[in-house]
Design an enzyme around this catalytic site. Structure first.
Site: not given
Ligand code: NAD
Length: 462
Positions: A214, A248
Protein backbone atom coordinates in the site's frame (compact mmCIF):
# COMPACT_ATOMS: atom_id res chain seq x y z
CA UNK A 1 7.38 -4.69 22.95
CA UNK A 2 10.87 -3.96 21.71
CA UNK A 3 12.57 -7.26 21.22
CA UNK A 4 16.05 -8.39 20.26
CA UNK A 5 16.72 -10.65 17.28
CA UNK A 6 16.46 -13.86 19.31
CA UNK A 7 13.22 -12.80 20.93
CA UNK A 8 11.81 -11.75 17.55
CA UNK A 9 12.76 -15.12 16.12
CA UNK A 10 11.09 -16.84 19.08
CA UNK A 11 7.92 -14.79 18.56
CA UNK A 12 7.82 -15.83 14.90
CA UNK A 13 8.41 -19.47 15.78
CA UNK A 14 5.79 -19.35 18.55
CA UNK A 15 3.15 -17.86 16.29
CA UNK A 16 3.93 -20.32 13.54
CA UNK A 17 3.48 -23.20 15.97
CA UNK A 18 0.16 -21.69 17.04
CA UNK A 19 -0.99 -21.51 13.44
CA UNK A 20 -0.04 -25.09 12.88
CA UNK A 21 -1.97 -26.10 16.00
CA UNK A 22 -5.16 -24.90 14.28
CA UNK A 23 -6.10 -22.47 17.09
CA UNK A 24 -6.88 -19.59 14.74
CA UNK A 25 -8.99 -21.45 12.19
CA UNK A 26 -12.38 -21.70 13.92
CA UNK A 27 -14.65 -18.73 13.22
CA UNK A 28 -15.42 -18.53 16.94
CA UNK A 29 -11.78 -17.73 17.74
CA UNK A 30 -11.56 -15.15 14.96
CA UNK A 31 -14.74 -13.40 16.16
CA UNK A 32 -13.53 -13.42 19.75
CA UNK A 33 -10.31 -11.69 18.72
CA UNK A 34 -12.15 -9.18 16.53
CA UNK A 35 -14.32 -8.29 19.52
CA UNK A 36 -11.13 -8.03 21.59
CA UNK A 37 -9.70 -5.56 19.08
CA UNK A 38 -12.84 -3.46 19.44
CA UNK A 39 -12.44 -3.60 23.21
CA UNK A 40 -8.81 -2.57 22.85
CA UNK A 41 -9.91 0.49 20.87
CA UNK A 42 -12.65 1.38 23.34
CA UNK A 43 -10.61 0.81 26.49
CA UNK A 44 -7.54 2.49 25.05
CA UNK A 45 -9.33 5.43 23.44
CA UNK A 46 -8.05 8.10 25.81
CA UNK A 47 -4.48 6.87 25.73
CA UNK A 48 -4.47 6.43 21.98
CA UNK A 49 -5.87 9.91 21.37
CA UNK A 50 -3.23 11.39 23.67
CA UNK A 51 -0.49 9.40 21.94
CA UNK A 52 -1.57 10.50 18.46
CA UNK A 53 -1.67 14.08 19.71
CA UNK A 54 1.86 13.71 21.07
CA UNK A 55 3.12 12.19 17.82
CA UNK A 56 1.31 14.31 15.25
CA UNK A 57 -0.71 16.98 17.04
CA UNK A 58 -3.62 15.00 15.63
CA UNK A 59 -6.90 16.69 16.59
CA UNK A 60 -9.02 14.31 18.70
CA UNK A 61 -12.04 14.54 16.40
CA UNK A 62 -9.94 13.56 13.37
CA UNK A 63 -8.10 10.83 15.26
CA UNK A 64 -11.40 9.33 16.38
CA UNK A 65 -12.86 9.56 12.89
CA UNK A 66 -9.92 8.35 10.84
CA UNK A 67 -8.23 5.96 13.23
CA UNK A 68 -10.38 4.62 16.08
CA UNK A 69 -13.95 4.63 14.70
CA UNK A 70 -12.66 3.78 11.25
CA UNK A 71 -11.16 0.50 12.45
CA UNK A 72 -14.06 -0.24 14.73
CA UNK A 73 -16.59 0.22 11.92
CA UNK A 74 -14.56 -2.03 9.62
CA UNK A 75 -14.39 -4.70 12.31
CA UNK A 76 -18.19 -4.50 12.62
CA UNK A 77 -18.43 -5.21 8.89
CA UNK A 78 -16.13 -8.21 9.33
CA UNK A 79 -18.15 -9.55 12.25
CA UNK A 80 -21.42 -9.15 10.34
CA UNK A 81 -20.15 -10.86 7.20
CA UNK A 82 -17.53 -13.34 8.34
CA UNK A 83 -19.80 -16.40 8.23
CA UNK A 84 -20.75 -15.59 4.66
CA UNK A 85 -17.24 -14.72 3.48
CA UNK A 86 -15.77 -17.89 4.99
CA UNK A 87 -18.45 -20.21 3.66
CA UNK A 88 -17.25 -22.56 0.90
CA UNK A 89 -18.37 -21.20 -2.46
CA UNK A 90 -20.02 -23.63 -4.86
CA UNK A 91 -18.80 -23.56 -8.42
CA UNK A 92 -20.49 -25.11 -11.46
CA UNK A 93 -18.93 -28.32 -12.78
CA UNK A 94 -18.74 -28.66 -16.59
CA UNK A 95 -20.80 -31.43 -18.14
CA UNK A 96 -17.79 -33.55 -18.99
CA UNK A 97 -16.70 -33.61 -15.34
CA UNK A 98 -20.07 -34.66 -13.96
CA UNK A 99 -20.97 -36.14 -11.64
CA UNK A 100 -18.91 -33.98 -9.33
CA UNK A 101 -19.13 -31.04 -6.95
CA UNK A 102 -16.68 -28.14 -6.96
CA UNK A 103 -16.11 -25.49 -4.34
CA UNK A 104 -13.69 -22.75 -3.37
CA UNK A 105 -12.58 -22.95 0.24
CA UNK A 106 -11.04 -19.82 1.77
CA UNK A 107 -8.15 -20.88 3.97
CA UNK A 108 -5.84 -18.74 6.09
CA UNK A 109 -2.39 -18.22 4.59
CA UNK A 110 -0.55 -18.83 7.87
CA UNK A 111 1.64 -16.24 9.57
CA UNK A 112 1.20 -12.66 8.37
CA UNK A 113 3.47 -9.66 8.90
CA UNK A 114 1.88 -6.20 8.85
CA UNK A 115 4.27 -3.24 8.60
CA UNK A 116 2.63 0.13 9.23
CA UNK A 117 3.58 3.79 8.76
CA UNK A 118 3.14 6.71 11.14
CA UNK A 119 0.50 8.93 9.54
CA UNK A 120 -2.63 7.00 10.61
CA UNK A 121 -0.74 4.93 13.14
CA UNK A 122 -3.71 3.06 14.58
CA UNK A 123 -5.77 2.50 11.46
CA UNK A 124 -2.93 1.39 9.22
CA UNK A 125 -1.70 -1.15 11.75
CA UNK A 126 -4.89 -2.55 13.28
CA UNK A 127 -7.09 -2.69 10.21
CA UNK A 128 -4.86 -5.02 8.18
CA UNK A 129 -4.20 -7.01 11.36
CA UNK A 130 -7.96 -7.37 11.86
CA UNK A 131 -8.36 -8.57 8.26
CA UNK A 132 -5.59 -11.11 8.85
CA UNK A 133 -7.33 -12.36 12.00
CA UNK A 134 -10.74 -12.46 10.27
CA UNK A 135 -9.18 -14.73 7.66
CA UNK A 136 -7.84 -17.02 10.42
CA UNK A 137 -4.14 -16.13 10.35
CA UNK A 138 -1.61 -15.50 13.06
CA UNK A 139 -0.20 -12.02 12.72
CA UNK A 140 2.73 -9.86 13.78
CA UNK A 141 2.17 -6.11 13.59
CA UNK A 142 5.08 -3.69 13.31
CA UNK A 143 4.03 -0.11 14.12
CA UNK A 144 6.09 2.84 12.90
CA UNK A 145 8.87 4.16 15.08
CA UNK A 146 8.06 7.64 13.76
CA UNK A 147 4.89 7.69 15.87
CA UNK A 148 6.64 6.40 19.02
CA UNK A 149 3.97 7.29 21.58
CA UNK A 150 1.25 5.52 19.61
CA UNK A 151 3.53 2.56 18.93
CA UNK A 152 4.19 2.04 22.61
CA UNK A 153 0.54 2.43 23.68
CA UNK A 154 -0.55 0.01 20.95
CA UNK A 155 2.03 -2.56 22.02
CA UNK A 156 0.85 -2.37 25.62
CA UNK A 157 -2.84 -2.55 24.70
CA UNK A 158 -2.29 -5.46 22.33
CA UNK A 159 -0.50 -7.36 25.05
CA UNK A 160 -3.44 -6.80 27.45
CA UNK A 161 -6.31 -7.47 25.07
CA UNK A 162 -5.27 -9.86 22.31
CA UNK A 163 -4.42 -13.55 22.30
CA UNK A 164 -0.63 -13.45 22.53
CA UNK A 165 -0.37 -17.00 21.25
CA UNK A 166 -1.46 -15.78 17.81
CA UNK A 167 -1.15 -11.99 17.68
CA UNK A 168 1.95 -9.98 18.53
CA UNK A 169 3.18 -6.44 18.14
CA UNK A 170 6.88 -5.92 17.62
CA UNK A 171 8.13 -2.36 17.92
CA UNK A 172 11.18 -0.92 16.20
CA UNK A 173 12.57 0.99 13.23
CA UNK A 174 14.26 0.08 9.95
CA UNK A 175 16.82 -2.24 11.54
CA UNK A 176 14.24 -4.23 13.49
CA UNK A 177 11.99 -4.36 10.42
CA UNK A 178 14.83 -5.67 8.26
CA UNK A 179 15.54 -8.36 10.84
CA UNK A 180 11.89 -9.31 10.92
CA UNK A 181 11.93 -9.49 7.13
CA UNK A 182 14.71 -12.06 7.31
CA UNK A 183 12.18 -14.39 8.92
CA UNK A 184 9.82 -16.43 6.84
CA UNK A 185 6.21 -15.24 6.64
CA UNK A 186 3.28 -16.53 4.60
CA UNK A 187 2.21 -13.06 3.58
CA UNK A 188 3.54 -9.55 4.12
CA UNK A 189 1.33 -6.49 4.14
CA UNK A 190 3.29 -3.23 3.94
CA UNK A 191 2.05 0.36 3.98
CA UNK A 192 4.49 3.20 3.40
CA UNK A 193 6.83 4.68 0.84
CA UNK A 194 7.87 2.92 -2.34
CA UNK A 195 11.62 2.64 -1.58
CA UNK A 196 10.94 0.54 1.49
CA UNK A 197 8.23 -1.24 -0.53
CA UNK A 198 11.00 -2.46 -2.85
CA UNK A 199 13.04 -3.74 0.12
CA UNK A 200 9.98 -5.57 1.41
CA UNK A 201 9.41 -7.19 -1.95
CA UNK A 202 13.06 -8.22 -2.23
CA UNK A 203 12.99 -9.79 1.23
CA UNK A 204 9.72 -11.55 0.43
CA UNK A 205 11.14 -12.95 -2.82
CA UNK A 206 13.67 -15.00 -0.83
CA UNK A 207 10.83 -17.07 0.62
CA UNK A 208 8.40 -16.63 -2.29
CA UNK A 209 6.12 -14.83 0.13
CA UNK A 210 3.21 -12.92 -1.42
CA UNK A 211 3.11 -9.21 -0.64
CA UNK A 212 0.52 -6.49 -0.51
CA UNK A 213 2.04 -3.04 -0.96
CA UNK A 214 0.00 0.00 0.00
CA UNK A 215 2.10 2.86 -1.32
CA UNK A 216 1.52 6.51 -2.13
CA UNK A 217 1.94 8.86 -5.04
CA UNK A 218 0.68 12.17 -6.32
CA UNK A 219 -3.11 11.97 -6.29
CA UNK A 220 -4.59 14.67 -8.54
CA UNK A 221 -7.83 16.64 -8.14
CA UNK A 222 -9.31 17.71 -11.46
CA UNK A 223 -11.70 20.65 -11.35
CA UNK A 224 -13.87 21.11 -14.41
CA UNK A 225 -15.51 24.38 -15.42
CA UNK A 226 -18.86 22.75 -14.67
CA UNK A 227 -17.93 22.03 -11.01
CA UNK A 228 -19.68 23.56 -8.03
CA UNK A 229 -16.59 25.54 -7.03
CA UNK A 230 -17.51 26.13 -3.41
CA UNK A 231 -18.12 22.45 -2.83
CA UNK A 232 -14.98 21.52 -4.78
CA UNK A 233 -12.87 23.97 -2.78
CA UNK A 234 -14.31 22.81 0.55
CA UNK A 235 -13.86 19.12 -0.16
CA UNK A 236 -10.39 19.49 -1.65
CA UNK A 237 -9.30 21.68 1.28
CA UNK A 238 -10.66 19.14 3.76
CA UNK A 239 -8.90 16.20 2.09
CA UNK A 240 -5.67 18.17 1.70
CA UNK A 241 -5.31 19.73 5.15
CA UNK A 242 -6.63 16.76 7.13
CA UNK A 243 -3.70 15.55 9.24
CA UNK A 244 -1.73 18.52 7.80
CA UNK A 245 -1.58 16.91 4.39
CA UNK A 246 0.01 13.69 5.69
CA UNK A 247 -2.58 11.41 4.14
CA UNK A 248 -1.78 8.90 1.42
CA UNK A 249 -5.00 9.70 -0.45
CA UNK A 250 -4.83 13.48 0.06
CA UNK A 251 -5.34 15.44 -3.15
CA UNK A 252 -1.69 16.19 -3.89
CA UNK A 253 -2.24 18.85 -6.56
CA UNK A 254 -5.16 20.46 -8.38
CA UNK A 255 -5.64 20.76 -12.13
CA UNK A 256 -8.20 23.48 -12.61
CA UNK A 257 -9.99 24.60 -15.77
CA UNK A 258 -8.53 27.99 -16.68
CA UNK A 259 -11.97 29.64 -16.81
CA UNK A 260 -12.60 28.96 -13.14
CA UNK A 261 -9.09 29.02 -11.65
CA UNK A 262 -9.37 32.44 -10.03
CA UNK A 263 -12.80 31.72 -8.59
CA UNK A 264 -11.60 28.31 -7.33
CA UNK A 265 -8.58 29.79 -5.54
CA UNK A 266 -10.82 32.47 -3.97
CA UNK A 267 -13.16 29.73 -2.80
CA UNK A 268 -10.21 27.76 -1.38
CA UNK A 269 -9.06 30.80 0.63
CA UNK A 270 -12.56 31.25 2.02
CA UNK A 271 -12.88 27.59 2.96
CA UNK A 272 -9.48 27.38 4.63
CA UNK A 273 -10.37 30.47 6.69
CA UNK A 274 -13.73 28.95 7.57
CA UNK A 275 -12.02 25.71 8.71
CA UNK A 276 -9.08 27.05 10.70
CA UNK A 277 -9.78 30.77 11.27
CA UNK A 278 -7.40 33.65 10.52
CA UNK A 279 -4.62 31.95 12.51
CA UNK A 280 -4.56 28.22 11.72
CA UNK A 281 -1.62 27.84 14.10
CA UNK A 282 -4.01 28.45 16.96
CA UNK A 283 -6.67 26.11 15.64
CA UNK A 284 -7.23 22.98 17.73
CA UNK A 285 -8.32 21.28 14.54
CA UNK A 286 -5.05 21.49 12.64
CA UNK A 287 -2.25 18.92 12.99
CA UNK A 288 1.55 19.24 12.96
CA UNK A 289 4.27 17.71 10.77
CA UNK A 290 5.53 14.42 12.14
CA UNK A 291 9.23 15.28 12.54
CA UNK A 292 11.99 17.77 11.66
CA UNK A 293 13.11 15.81 8.60
CA UNK A 294 9.69 15.99 7.00
CA UNK A 295 9.30 19.62 8.13
CA UNK A 296 12.57 20.53 6.37
CA UNK A 297 11.61 18.58 3.27
CA UNK A 298 8.22 20.32 2.93
CA UNK A 299 9.49 23.82 3.70
CA UNK A 300 12.31 23.15 1.22
CA UNK A 301 9.69 22.58 -1.47
CA UNK A 302 8.03 25.84 -0.53
CA UNK A 303 11.34 27.68 -0.93
CA UNK A 304 12.12 25.98 -4.23
CA UNK A 305 8.79 26.51 -5.99
CA UNK A 306 8.62 28.98 -8.83
CA UNK A 307 4.88 29.36 -8.23
CA UNK A 308 3.16 32.08 -6.21
CA UNK A 309 2.06 31.50 -2.63
CA UNK A 310 -1.57 32.54 -2.88
CA UNK A 311 -2.44 31.58 0.68
CA UNK A 312 -0.60 30.52 3.83
CA UNK A 313 3.12 29.83 3.56
CA UNK A 314 3.91 30.53 7.25
CA UNK A 315 6.08 27.98 9.03
CA UNK A 316 7.44 27.45 12.55
CA UNK A 317 10.11 24.80 12.98
CA UNK A 318 9.91 24.74 16.79
CA UNK A 319 6.29 23.62 16.54
CA UNK A 320 6.71 21.79 13.23
CA UNK A 321 3.86 23.95 11.99
CA UNK A 322 3.24 24.60 8.32
CA UNK A 323 0.20 26.69 7.48
CA UNK A 324 -2.41 25.39 5.05
CA UNK A 325 -0.86 26.70 1.86
CA UNK A 326 -2.00 27.18 -1.73
CA UNK A 327 0.53 27.80 -4.51
CA UNK A 328 -0.69 29.01 -7.90
CA UNK A 329 1.02 29.35 -11.28
CA UNK A 330 2.67 25.95 -10.85
CA UNK A 331 4.14 24.30 -13.95
CA UNK A 332 4.68 20.58 -14.52
CA UNK A 333 8.46 20.97 -13.98
CA UNK A 334 8.06 22.72 -10.60
CA UNK A 335 9.78 20.98 -7.65
CA UNK A 336 6.33 20.72 -6.06
CA UNK A 337 5.41 18.39 -8.90
CA UNK A 338 8.37 15.99 -8.47
CA UNK A 339 7.29 13.70 -5.64
CA UNK A 340 4.32 13.20 -3.35
CA UNK A 341 4.16 16.35 -1.17
CA UNK A 342 2.77 14.65 1.94
CA UNK A 343 2.31 18.04 3.61
CA UNK A 344 -0.17 20.94 3.63
CA UNK A 345 0.78 22.57 0.34
CA UNK A 346 -1.66 22.50 -2.56
CA UNK A 347 -0.14 23.40 -5.95
CA UNK A 348 -2.76 24.62 -8.39
CA UNK A 349 -2.14 24.24 -12.11
CA UNK A 350 -4.35 25.88 -14.67
CA UNK A 351 -5.38 23.70 -17.64
CA UNK A 352 -7.15 24.49 -20.93
CA UNK A 353 -9.61 21.66 -20.47
CA UNK A 354 -10.00 18.25 -18.89
CA UNK A 355 -8.17 16.60 -21.80
CA UNK A 356 -5.04 18.54 -20.92
CA UNK A 357 -5.59 17.60 -17.26
CA UNK A 358 -5.90 13.92 -18.19
CA UNK A 359 -2.69 14.10 -20.23
CA UNK A 360 -0.81 15.54 -17.26
CA UNK A 361 -2.14 12.74 -15.06
CA UNK A 362 -1.39 10.02 -17.61
CA UNK A 363 2.20 11.25 -18.11
CA UNK A 364 2.92 10.41 -14.48
CA UNK A 365 2.90 7.22 -12.44
CA UNK A 366 -0.57 5.88 -11.70
CA UNK A 367 -1.78 7.53 -8.46
CA UNK A 368 -3.41 5.99 -5.40
CA UNK A 369 -6.47 8.21 -5.78
CA UNK A 370 -7.91 10.53 -8.38
CA UNK A 371 -10.57 13.13 -7.75
CA UNK A 372 -12.75 14.80 -10.31
CA UNK A 373 -15.10 17.67 -9.63
CA UNK A 374 -17.73 18.25 -12.29
CA UNK A 375 -21.47 18.73 -12.41
CA UNK A 376 -21.38 17.28 -15.89
CA UNK A 377 -21.69 13.50 -15.64
CA UNK A 378 -20.16 13.16 -19.10
CA UNK A 379 -17.01 14.95 -18.03
CA UNK A 380 -16.70 12.77 -14.92
CA UNK A 381 -17.20 9.60 -16.97
CA UNK A 382 -14.70 10.76 -19.58
CA UNK A 383 -12.06 11.40 -16.90
CA UNK A 384 -12.77 7.96 -15.43
CA UNK A 385 -12.38 6.29 -18.81
CA UNK A 386 -9.24 8.25 -19.75
CA UNK A 387 -7.18 7.72 -16.59
CA UNK A 388 -6.08 5.03 -14.14
CA UNK A 389 -5.72 5.17 -10.34
CA UNK A 390 -6.12 3.00 -7.25
CA UNK A 391 -9.49 4.60 -6.41
CA UNK A 392 -11.63 7.51 -7.49
CA UNK A 393 -13.79 10.14 -5.82
CA UNK A 394 -16.23 12.05 -7.97
CA UNK A 395 -17.10 15.34 -6.27
CA UNK A 396 -15.41 14.18 -3.07
CA UNK A 397 -11.97 13.45 -1.65
CA UNK A 398 -10.69 10.70 0.67
CA UNK A 399 -14.19 9.36 1.50
CA UNK A 400 -14.13 6.47 -0.97
CA UNK A 401 -11.71 4.83 1.47
CA UNK A 402 -14.46 4.76 4.10
CA UNK A 403 -16.89 2.62 2.10
CA UNK A 404 -16.09 -0.87 3.36
CA UNK A 405 -17.56 -2.50 0.25
CA UNK A 406 -14.94 -0.77 -1.91
CA UNK A 407 -11.50 -2.36 -2.12
CA UNK A 408 -8.72 0.02 -1.08
CA UNK A 409 -5.36 -0.24 -2.80
CA UNK A 410 -3.09 1.16 -5.46
CA UNK A 411 -2.23 0.27 -9.02
CA UNK A 412 1.18 0.43 -10.68
CA UNK A 413 3.53 2.60 -8.62
CA UNK A 414 0.86 3.28 -5.98
CA UNK A 415 0.79 -0.34 -4.87
CA UNK A 416 -0.48 -3.84 -5.37
CA UNK A 417 -3.29 -5.75 -3.69
CA UNK A 418 -6.10 -4.28 -1.66
CA UNK A 419 -8.03 -4.49 1.60
CA UNK A 420 -11.01 -3.01 3.50
CA UNK A 421 -14.16 -5.09 3.84
CA UNK A 422 -14.24 -8.33 1.92
CA UNK A 423 -11.10 -7.39 -0.05
CA UNK A 424 -9.09 -7.56 3.20
CA UNK A 425 -10.46 -10.99 4.01
CA UNK A 426 -9.56 -12.20 0.51
CA UNK A 427 -6.06 -10.70 0.68
CA UNK A 428 -5.26 -12.77 3.74
CA UNK A 429 -6.92 -15.95 2.41
CA UNK A 430 -5.93 -18.64 -0.02
CA UNK A 431 -8.68 -19.67 -2.42
CA UNK A 432 -8.34 -23.43 -2.38
CA UNK A 433 -9.91 -25.21 -5.33
CA UNK A 434 -11.66 -28.45 -4.38
CA UNK A 435 -13.38 -30.98 -6.64
CA UNK A 436 -15.29 -33.93 -5.16
CA UNK A 437 -15.87 -36.88 -7.48
CA UNK A 438 -17.74 -40.08 -6.67
CA UNK A 439 -15.80 -43.28 -7.41
CA UNK A 440 -18.43 -44.33 -9.92
CA UNK A 441 -19.18 -43.93 -12.74
CA UNK A 442 -15.64 -43.82 -14.13
CA UNK A 443 -15.98 -43.80 -17.94
CA UNK A 444 -12.78 -44.94 -19.68
CA UNK A 445 -12.93 -42.24 -22.38
CA UNK A 446 -10.37 -39.91 -20.71
CA UNK A 447 -7.77 -42.63 -20.12
CA UNK A 448 -5.14 -43.94 -22.57
CA UNK A 449 -4.92 -45.55 -24.96
CA UNK A 450 -6.53 -42.72 -26.89
CA UNK A 451 -8.24 -44.74 -29.56
CA UNK A 452 -9.92 -43.18 -32.57
CA UNK A 453 -13.35 -43.40 -31.04
CA UNK A 454 -12.11 -41.83 -27.77
CA UNK A 455 -10.40 -39.03 -29.72
CA UNK A 456 -13.63 -38.46 -31.64
CA UNK A 457 -15.64 -38.21 -28.41
CA UNK A 458 -13.07 -36.05 -26.57
CA UNK A 459 -12.97 -33.58 -29.45
CA UNK A 460 -16.72 -33.09 -29.24
CA UNK A 461 -17.11 -32.90 -25.45
CA UNK A 462 -17.91 -29.40 -24.13
P1 NAD B 1 7.47 5.09 7.75
O1 NAD B 1 8.72 5.87 7.69
O2 NAD B 1 6.77 4.93 9.05
O3 NAD B 1 7.81 3.66 7.12
C1 NAD B 1 6.85 2.65 7.01
C2 NAD B 1 7.33 1.41 7.72
O4 NAD B 1 8.51 0.94 7.11
C3 NAD B 1 7.65 1.64 9.18
O5 NAD B 1 7.10 0.61 9.96
C4 NAD B 1 9.16 1.65 9.23
O6 NAD B 1 9.69 1.17 10.44
C5 NAD B 1 9.53 0.75 8.08
N1 NAD B 1 10.82 1.13 7.47
C6 NAD B 1 11.26 2.38 7.24
N2 NAD B 1 12.48 2.34 6.65
C7 NAD B 1 12.79 1.03 6.51
C8 NAD B 1 13.92 0.33 5.97
N3 NAD B 1 14.96 0.97 5.47
N4 NAD B 1 13.88 -1.03 6.00
C9 NAD B 1 12.81 -1.70 6.50
N5 NAD B 1 11.75 -1.08 7.02
C10 NAD B 1 11.72 0.26 7.03
O7 NAD B 1 6.35 5.69 6.80
P2 NAD B 1 6.54 6.40 5.39
O8 NAD B 1 7.11 5.47 4.41
O9 NAD B 1 7.14 7.75 5.57
O10 NAD B 1 4.97 6.64 5.07
C11 NAD B 1 4.56 7.60 4.20
C12 NAD B 1 4.36 7.02 2.82
O11 NAD B 1 3.42 5.97 2.92
C13 NAD B 1 3.77 7.98 1.83
O12 NAD B 1 4.34 7.76 0.58
C14 NAD B 1 2.30 7.62 1.82
O13 NAD B 1 1.63 7.97 0.64
C15 NAD B 1 2.36 6.15 2.00
N6 NAD B 1 1.14 5.70 2.62
C16 NAD B 1 0.34 4.87 1.91
C17 NAD B 1 -0.85 4.46 2.45
C18 NAD B 1 -1.77 3.54 1.73
O14 NAD B 1 -2.69 3.06 2.36
N7 NAD B 1 -1.57 3.28 0.46
C19 NAD B 1 -1.22 4.88 3.74
C20 NAD B 1 -0.36 5.71 4.42
C21 NAD B 1 0.82 6.11 3.87
Amino acid sequence: MTADVTTRHEIVEGLRATFESGLTRPLAWRKKELHAMKELLAAGEKELLAAMYADLGKPAVEARLTDLSFVSAEIDVMLRNLDRWARPERVAVPLVQRPGRARIVREPLGLALVIAPWNYPVQLLLLPMASAVAAGNCVIGKPSELAPATSSVLARLAHCHLDARAIALVEGGPEETRELLDERFDTIFYTGNASVGRLVMEAAAKHLTPVTLELGGKSPALVDASADLRVAARRIAWGKYLNAGQTCVAPDYALVHQDVEVAFVDALRAEIRAFYGEHPKQSRDYARIVNDRHFDRITGLLQATTGVVAFGGETDRAERYIAPTVVTGVRPDDPLMDDEIFGPILPVMSVRDMDEAMNIVSDRERPLALYVFARSKDVAERVLAGTSSGGVGVNCTVLHTAVPGLPFGGVGASGMGSYHGRAGFETFSHQRAVLFKPSHPDPPVQYPPYTRIKRWILKRLP
